[in-house]
Design a protein around this motif. Structure first.
Motif, PDB file in Angstrom:
ATOM      1  N   LEU A 147       0.898  -1.065  -0.051  1.00  0.00           N
ATOM      2  CA  LEU A 147      -0.064  -0.132   0.006  1.00  0.00           C
ATOM      3  C   LEU A 147       0.845   1.286  -0.007  1.00  0.00           C
ATOM      4  O   LEU A 147       2.227   1.337   0.216  1.00  0.00           O
ATOM      5  N   PRO A 148       0.159   2.411  -0.466  1.00  0.00           N
ATOM      6  CA  PRO A 148       1.163   3.721  -0.299  1.00  0.00           C
ATOM      7  C   PRO A 148       1.991   3.862   0.860  1.00  0.00           C
ATOM      8  O   PRO A 148       2.790   4.725   0.898  1.00  0.00           O
ATOM      9  N   VAL A 149       1.501   3.550   2.100  1.00  0.00           N
ATOM     10  CA  VAL A 149       2.051   3.811   3.354  1.00  0.00           C
ATOM     11  C   VAL A 149       3.298   2.983   3.784  1.00  0.00           C
ATOM     12  O   VAL A 149       3.906   3.145   4.812  1.00  0.00           O
ATOM     13  N   GLU A 150       3.261   1.907   2.956  1.00  0.00           N
ATOM     14  CA  GLU A 150       4.270   0.923   3.279  1.00  0.00           C
ATOM     15  C   GLU A 150       5.653   1.242   2.604  1.00  0.00           C
ATOM     16  O   GLU A 150       5.783   1.994   1.530  1.00  0.00           O
ATOM     17  N   GLN A 151       6.801   0.846   3.308  1.00  0.00           N
ATOM     18  CA  GLN A 151       7.996   1.208   2.779  1.00  0.00           C
ATOM     19  C   GLN A 151       8.283   0.236   1.622  1.00  0.00           C
ATOM     20  O   GLN A 151       7.783  -0.715   1.456  1.00  0.00           O
ATOM     21  N   GLY A 152       8.988   0.900   0.510  1.00  0.00           N
ATOM     22  CA  GLY A 152       9.243  -0.085  -0.748  1.00  0.00           C
ATOM     23  C   GLY A 152       8.021   0.326  -1.692  1.00  0.00           C
ATOM     24  O   GLY A 152       7.876  -0.374  -2.775  1.00  0.00           O
ATOM     25  N   TYR A 153       6.929   1.094  -1.451  1.00  0.00           N
ATOM     26  CA  TYR A 153       5.828   1.082  -2.369  1.00  0.00           C
ATOM     27  C   TYR A 153       6.394   1.779  -3.663  1.00  0.00           C
ATOM     28  O   TYR A 153       7.325   2.846  -3.670  1.00  0.00           O
ATOM     29  N   LEU A 154       5.952   1.144  -4.768  1.00  0.00           N
ATOM     30  CA  LEU A 154       6.781   1.690  -6.067  1.00  0.00           C
ATOM     31  C   LEU A 154       6.498   3.182  -6.277  1.00  0.00           C
ATOM     32  O   LEU A 154       7.359   3.767  -7.141  1.00  0.00           O
ATOM     33  N   LEU A 155       5.447   3.659  -5.999  1.00  0.00           N
ATOM     34  CA  LEU A 155       5.177   5.184  -6.315  1.00  0.00           C
ATOM     35  C   LEU A 155       5.510   5.971  -5.274  1.00  0.00           C
ATOM     36  O   LEU A 155       5.451   7.123  -5.532  1.00  0.00           O
ATOM     37  N   ARG A 156       6.430   5.842  -4.140  1.00  0.00           N
ATOM     38  CA  ARG A 156       7.007   6.660  -3.327  1.00  0.00           C
ATOM     39  C   ARG A 156       8.190   7.466  -3.965  1.00  0.00           C
ATOM     40  O   ARG A 156       8.877   6.899  -4.504  1.00  0.00           O
ATOM     41  N   GLY A 157       8.257   8.830  -3.776  1.00  0.00           N
ATOM     42  CA  GLY A 157       9.153   9.600  -4.312  1.00  0.00           C
ATOM     43  C   GLY A 157      10.681   9.352  -3.685  1.00  0.00           C
ATOM     44  O   GLY A 157      11.511   9.930  -4.184  1.00  0.00           O
ATOM     45  N   ASN A 158      10.596   8.774  -2.572  1.00  0.00           N
ATOM     46  CA  ASN A 158      11.792   8.980  -1.983  1.00  0.00           C
ATOM     47  C   ASN A 158      12.577   7.204  -2.198  1.00  0.00           C
ATOM     48  O   ASN A 158      11.799   6.588  -2.347  1.00  0.00           O
TER      49      ASN A 158
END
Length: 79
Positions: free
Chosen positions: A68-79
């Motif tokens: 999910l977006p809040v999880e570390q390693g999410y593909l669409l996280r900007g960092n």
């Protein structure tokens, strides 16, 4: 949008522009997250990409690679 182009679609900006032009009837480009959310909530099967903080209860969040977006390693996280 650059993250989506690069990480999900594996396309350059020019390739994505060509793809969108070739599939105009199936792709909607919106001016705001609110517009995307309205469209997705009123069109079953539609998928949209919005900022995490724009999400509402009217749409479901999809996992990407099991995250999910809040999880570390999410593909669409900007960092």
């Amino acid at each position: 949008m650059q993250l989506v182009l690069h990480r999900v679609l594996n396309m350059t900006s020019e390739q994505a522009r060509t793809f969108v032009q070739a599939h105009k009837s199936a792709i909607m480009v919106a001016d705001s997250d609110d517009a995307v959310l309205r469209f997705v909530s009123n069109n079953p099967g539609a998928i949209g990409i919005v900022d995490l903080y724009s999400l509402t209860k009217d749409v479901n969040v999809l996992k990407i690679d099991g995250k999910l977006p809040v999880e570390q390693g999410y593909l669409l996280r900007g960092n």
